[in-house]
Design a protein around this motif. Structure first.
Motif, mmCIF file in Angstrom:
data_model
loop_
_atom_site.group_PDB
_atom_site.id
_atom_site.type_symbol
_atom_site.label_atom_id
_atom_site.label_comp_id
_atom_site.label_asym_id
_atom_site.label_seq_id
_atom_site.Cartn_x
_atom_site.Cartn_y
_atom_site.Cartn_z
ATOM 1 N N LEU A 176 10.407 7.185 1.038
ATOM 2 C CA LEU A 176 10.005 5.858 0.318
ATOM 3 C C LEU A 176 11.680 4.689 0.946
ATOM 4 C CD1 LEU A 176 7.646 5.630 -2.532
ATOM 5 C CD2 LEU A 176 7.110 5.762 0.064
ATOM 6 N N GLY A 177 12.466 5.699 0.128
ATOM 7 C CA GLY A 177 14.059 4.483 0.047
ATOM 8 C C GLY A 177 13.505 3.794 -1.395
ATOM 9 N N VAL B 130 5.821 15.502 -1.873
ATOM 10 C CA VAL B 130 7.516 15.014 -2.123
ATOM 11 C C VAL B 130 7.619 13.574 -1.685
ATOM 12 C CG1 VAL B 130 9.683 16.313 -1.792
ATOM 13 C CG2 VAL B 130 7.864 17.558 -1.939
ATOM 14 N N VAL B 131 8.835 12.990 -1.981
ATOM 15 C CA VAL B 131 8.581 11.662 -2.891
ATOM 16 C C VAL B 131 10.236 11.327 -2.556
ATOM 17 C CG1 VAL B 131 9.133 9.422 -2.508
ATOM 18 C CG2 VAL B 131 6.563 10.958 -3.120
ATOM 19 N N SER B 132 10.866 10.710 -1.400
ATOM 20 C CA SER B 132 13.027 10.703 -1.316
ATOM 21 C C SER B 132 12.761 9.092 -1.592
ATOM 22 C CB SER B 132 13.374 11.059 -0.358
ATOM 23 O OG SER B 132 14.639 10.430 -0.046
ATOM 24 N N LEU C 137 10.177 3.637 -9.929
ATOM 25 C CA LEU C 137 9.840 2.765 -11.157
ATOM 26 C C LEU C 137 8.229 2.105 -10.502
ATOM 27 C CD1 LEU C 137 9.372 1.665 -14.244
ATOM 28 C CD2 LEU C 137 11.107 -0.363 -12.602
ATOM 29 N N ALA C 138 8.812 2.098 -9.353
ATOM 30 C CA ALA C 138 7.372 1.403 -9.111
ATOM 31 C C ALA C 138 5.573 2.605 -8.810
ATOM 32 C CB ALA C 138 7.262 1.122 -7.528
ATOM 33 N N LEU C 139 6.590 3.969 -8.560
ATOM 34 C CA LEU C 139 5.553 4.740 -8.208
ATOM 35 C C LEU C 139 4.722 5.396 -9.566
ATOM 36 C CD1 LEU C 139 7.672 7.872 -5.994
ATOM 37 C CD2 LEU C 139 5.217 6.612 -5.674
ATOM 38 N N LEU C 140 5.567 5.151 -10.608
ATOM 39 C CA LEU C 140 5.533 5.208 -12.493
ATOM 40 C C LEU C 140 4.359 4.113 -12.653
ATOM 41 C CD1 LEU C 140 8.369 6.402 -14.030
ATOM 42 C CD2 LEU C 140 7.269 7.528 -12.615
ATOM 43 N N PRO D 261 0.926 -1.552 -0.013
ATOM 44 C CA PRO D 261 -0.085 -0.371 0.028
ATOM 45 C C PRO D 261 0.807 1.299 -0.307
ATOM 46 C CG PRO D 261 -0.048 -1.365 2.321
ATOM 47 C CD PRO D 261 0.641 -2.023 1.204
ATOM 48 N N LEU D 262 0.311 2.230 -0.610
ATOM 49 C CA LEU D 262 0.995 3.335 -0.513
ATOM 50 C C LEU D 262 0.833 4.179 0.580
ATOM 51 C CD1 LEU D 262 0.790 4.544 -4.699
ATOM 52 C CD2 LEU D 262 2.543 3.362 -3.328
#
Length: 372
Positions: free
Chosen positions: A292-293, A275-277, A300-303, A20-21
């Motif tokens: 996220l690390g 904003v995500v790191s 790639l998983a976000l895309l 889950p995001l």
């Protein structure tokens, strides 16, 4: 469509589906602004074909992409090689805010470039030499390693073991650099940046941009913040507010007492982006950044998640910004026809007025196709 379906069935996509995001990311975005090295690819020799396929597929479904990086165009485009057909667009903002290119099916075209004057180039050269001399006076050997467009790079740890350190080793690099600086009596990277900024101003640069990635100190006329301002202004002109934008990097947290290089992607004039790191963030991610690390695999998983949302028909989010929002509550006997006009949606071929969803004698629902 078959190529897209095949792509979203990759193992990375399955992993993204299983995990889950964070709530901030569990929605559709209209644009992605991201760093290159360490975020999209682990290094400049890595295969970027999966990222390329994801970007091209998402551009075909209307998403916009903006790469913001300190390196030059050949490094990014040579590795990514994306040629999206649209309607979404791919912009490549390189050389720390000095150049913007757009990549399309026919190649890459220059959009904008900041060109230094002869006097500015001479001042940059002088600033780099003065910085190296100031460090040498403290007993620290440093080297000018490149003369890029509108900037100069000074290597503060010119040692064989640290020629091209990967982003995954940023913590080890920082330890080695800080040890080297302490041995020379320097308090850390902030003092080196201060020396470089003073040298730049003394050389005639009124507003130098001095940054560090731990290994280098860079003196320039522009930085990533300039690129970020261009990006968000471009999106704003087309009605995409920051709240519809996903910003991804790998260095937002403090690095040796200095703000991480990707923190410059977040500009105060355009607040509200998610904003995500995906980086290691050795000192932790700052408030407001989802950590996220996972590096490029997580990116790639976000895309892939965004691709899946568009393929299944997720509707765009509403930009809750007063400058881009018209809200009408209830029915007004005198102004109902005006409200229906204000709330009209049309694309030049077919349109519908903004009448309420229920039947009312004040309302006149209409759908009009062009030429009929």
């Amino acid at each position: 469509m078959m190529a897209i379906a095949d792509f979203t069935s990759t193992p990375a996509s399955a992993q993204a589906e299983a995990e889950p995001l964070a709530a901030e990311l569990d929605r559709r975005f209209e644009a992605v602004v991201f760093d290159w090295d360490g975020t999209a690819v682990p290094d400049r020799q890595a295969d970027a074909s999966d990222v390329r396929r994801a970007i091209e597929a998402l551009c075909a479904l209307g998403m916009d992409f903006y790469i913001v990086t300190g390196t030059h165009l050949d490094n990014v485009d040579g590795q990514l090689g994306a040629r999206p057909r649209g309607p979404g667009r791919l912009y490549i903002c390189v050389n720390r805010g000095s150049e913007v290119f757009v990549a399309g099916q026919h190649g890459v075209e220059l959009v904008e470039r900041r060109t230094a004057t002869g006097e500015e180039d001479a001042a940059l050269d002088a600033a780099a030499r003065s910085t190296v001399a100031a460090l040498a006076a403290r007993g620290l050997q440093a080297e000018i390693v490149s003369q890029r467009l509108n900037r100069r790079k000074v290597d503060v740890i010119p040692e064989p073991d640290w020629v091209e350190p990967p982003k995954a080793r940023i913590g080890d690099l920082l330890v080695a650099v800080e040890g080297r600086l302490r041995a020379a009596g320097l308090r850390g990277l902030p003092e080196v940046v201060q020396l470089a900024a003073a040298a730049a101003r003394a050389s005639g640069l009124e507003e130098p941009r001095v940054t560090s990635d731990a290994k280098h100190v860079e003196i320039g006329l522009t930085d990533k913040a300039d690129a970020a301002r261009w990006v968000f202004a471009d999106l704003w002109r087309r009605g995409v507010s920051p709240g519809l934008v996903l910003v991804v990097g790998d260095e937002f947290g403090s690095l040796g007492g200095l703000p991480g290089s990707d923190s410059l992607l977040v500009v105060p004039e355009y607040e509200g982006a998610a904003v995500v790191s995906v980086g290691p963030e050795p000192t932790g991610a700052p408030p407001g950044v989802v950590h996220l690390g996972g590096g490029p695999e997580a990116f790639l998983a976000l895309l892939e998640d965004q691709l899946a949302r568009r393929e299944r028909g997720d509707v765009p989010e509403i930009a809750e910004d007063a400058d881009w929002t018209v809200a009408v509550d209830g029915l007004d006997p005198e102004l109902e026809r005006v409200h229906e006009t204000l709330l009209t949606l049309a694309d030049g071929r077919i349109g519908t007025n903004g009448s309420p969803a229920w039947v009312h004698p004040l309302a006149e629902p209409r759908v009009l196709p062009a030429g009929v």
